[in-house]
Write an enzyme that holds these catalytic residues in place. Sequence first.
Site, PDB file in Angstrom:
ATOM      1  N   HIS A  49      40.870  14.657 -18.671  1.00  0.00           N
ATOM      2  CA  HIS A  49      40.351  13.284 -18.565  1.00  0.00           C
ATOM      3  C   HIS A  49      40.950  12.393 -19.656  1.00  0.00           C
ATOM      4  O   HIS A  49      40.299  11.466 -20.133  1.00  0.00           O
ATOM      5  CB  HIS A  49      38.819  13.263 -18.646  1.00  0.00           C
ATOM      6  CG  HIS A  49      38.156  14.025 -17.545  1.00  0.00           C
ATOM      7  ND1 HIS A  49      37.953  13.490 -16.292  1.00  0.00           N
ATOM      8  CD2 HIS A  49      37.666  15.285 -17.488  1.00  0.00           C
ATOM      9  CE1 HIS A  49      37.346  14.384 -15.520  1.00  0.00           C
ATOM     10  NE2 HIS A  49      37.185  15.490 -16.219  1.00  0.00           N
ATOM     11  N   ASN A 122      32.410  13.657 -11.316  1.00  0.00           N
ATOM     12  CA  ASN A 122      33.723  13.399 -10.720  1.00  0.00           C
ATOM     13  C   ASN A 122      33.568  12.602  -9.429  1.00  0.00           C
ATOM     14  O   ASN A 122      32.457  12.329  -8.977  1.00  0.00           O
ATOM     15  CB  ASN A 122      34.442  14.720 -10.409  1.00  0.00           C
ATOM     16  CG  ASN A 122      34.866  15.468 -11.659  1.00  0.00           C
ATOM     17  OD1 ASN A 122      35.226  14.876 -12.666  1.00  0.00           O
ATOM     18  ND2 ASN A 122      34.823  16.789 -11.593  1.00  0.00           N
TER      19      ASN A 122
END
Length: 658
Positions: A49, A122
């Site tokens: 990320h 997510n």
Amino acid sequence: MSTNQGLPISDNQNSLKAGGRGPTLLEDFILRERITHFDHERIPERIVHARGSGAHGYFQPYKSMKHVTSAAFLSDPKTRTPVFARFSTVAGGAGSVDLPRDVRGFAVKFYTQQGNFDLVGNNIPVFFIQDAMKFPDLIHAVKMEADKGYPQAASAHDTFWDFISLMPESLHMIMWAMSDRAIPRSLRMMEGFGVNTYRLVSASGETNFVKFHWRPLLGTASVLWDEAVKISGADPDFHRRDLFEAIEGGNFPAWELGFQVIDQATADKLPFDVLDATKLVPEELVPIEMVGKMVLDRNPDNFFAETEQVAFCPSHIVPGIDFSEDPLLQGRLFSYLDTQLTRLGSPNFHELPINRPKCPFANFQRDGKMQMTVPKGRDNYEPNSVNPGGPRETPLGLRTPFIATEGTKVRLRAESFADHYSQARLFYRSVTPQEQRHIAKALTFELSKVGILEIRRRMLGHLDVIDESLGVKVAEGLGMAGEAIKAAPAVSPIDLEPSPALRLYGKYEPTLNGRKVGVLLAAGFDAKLKKAVVAAIEKEGAKAAIIAPKVGGVEDAGHTKHPADVALNGSPSVLFDAIVVLGGPDGDKALAANPDAVGFMMDACRHLKAMGLAGVPNLAARTQVNGVPGVSELKSSRDIAAFIELARDGRVWARPED
């Protein structure tokens, strides 16, 4: 295989739990060693990320949810809770592009009156693995290959597919990752999911499992793979720019927060385990209740101070929200905090303005790097009598609900986690034919980049089990018909009832709101027609981007010059959701001879976009778009309305893709 101290490891697949479905035990030093080492591999960039975009906003509930949770921010519809949301890709570094085929992180920090609550998820509702023990292996496999240092932000290589082919539990996630969900049109048009199963706790101590869902008010949209590749070259900051400009222009993106509340009796009846992060609960079995709305209405003042330094941890909860025994979640509770300690350099990362709670907080944790609070008085311990007014525990604080657990310490996977194919089959058979076609094409492309034949053959065997027609399509695409290595499922897959709610297309009302239409102008165009087209686009809540062969603009039929927003050579049609081309005789001839204009038209046609044309017969003939479905000739207000209706649909599926 051993620990770093040389201790032989007998089980590298499972963390130590109190029973097969029990919570992970803190004493599992092997898990902690693996995760700790993994968390500390990169500094200061996030290991996963790393590339993200963020924004400030607020969350407001629609109604009180006191009947299922004591969380104060969900109890009063008048309460507006400040939030900061961060969206990210997973595999690439901070300098990678916005549109690789990848999972997208969807993390929200709620600054509630009871402390910060981080909902870290997510844009896909399931994950690759069931146990946090395997997370370092997963990320090592998908990252750049250790010897080569490439590919960056890409899963189409040997090590990733080697891992996947040997880990059938990843197959459901692979179906999602190979779908159009992994190449979203915009961060504003993504769904979000908590992924793991949490618990809601009422004031009386009653608990229910919960799955968290975010639903975008703009609906969902994705690009095609060829678009994603070209956008990455034309504008590597495509998603980041889109989010920033939308908020800057007052078009604030919004999502509804939904709960799937699952009581124990319902969980026990499901044909899969609610604690398994590789499984989802279809909406048809447990409906989603929309409980509130998040609006992002302010861009960060400083990217580093806010978007880069924001620290999310699943362990940041508030009273009324608690954890389940999901072994992936149990590992995340340790891993995220450990990562922040490394990346931000101190246990005082909560002192950074972006991480600091907006409610009062007090304790006896002291000193350390980055300590910005100046505590007063002698009391820095508890119990103490030197300051009776200092911090003390309170009955209003977090109370862990009484949950019975199994007592035997084991390293094993519960039998209820053993079915790895049924939900992969469910997803594939639930989506539209277009999405199925894209999944097959994505798998063919990715596996064509795998150099080791046996890996491709193993994957074809898995695909045959998921859906025989899918396996055949991919095998034929690879030129490997009949070469699959037959897979042997631990549990025979079952045919679950298809869930239309899993589809990407046709799920939301068609809309142009929040989209962008490219309006290419050439010399001699009709100014009145241009005004009418732009007005129709903007009435839909979309932006009309004016394009000209040169950024200085172009003259209409009356020789009035119209400025352009962008130049044609820097604005391919992949950057827009639909296109309009307006010209006169001279402009038409010039466009027909301009490779950029020809490519603009041909790509728009190939990518199934609605196309509105006027005064460009030579360009239309050159690009062979005459008579193609979804190509409108704009002569009247009725023609403009017909174009807008096509553009709302996002894609003209009646047009052949290849």
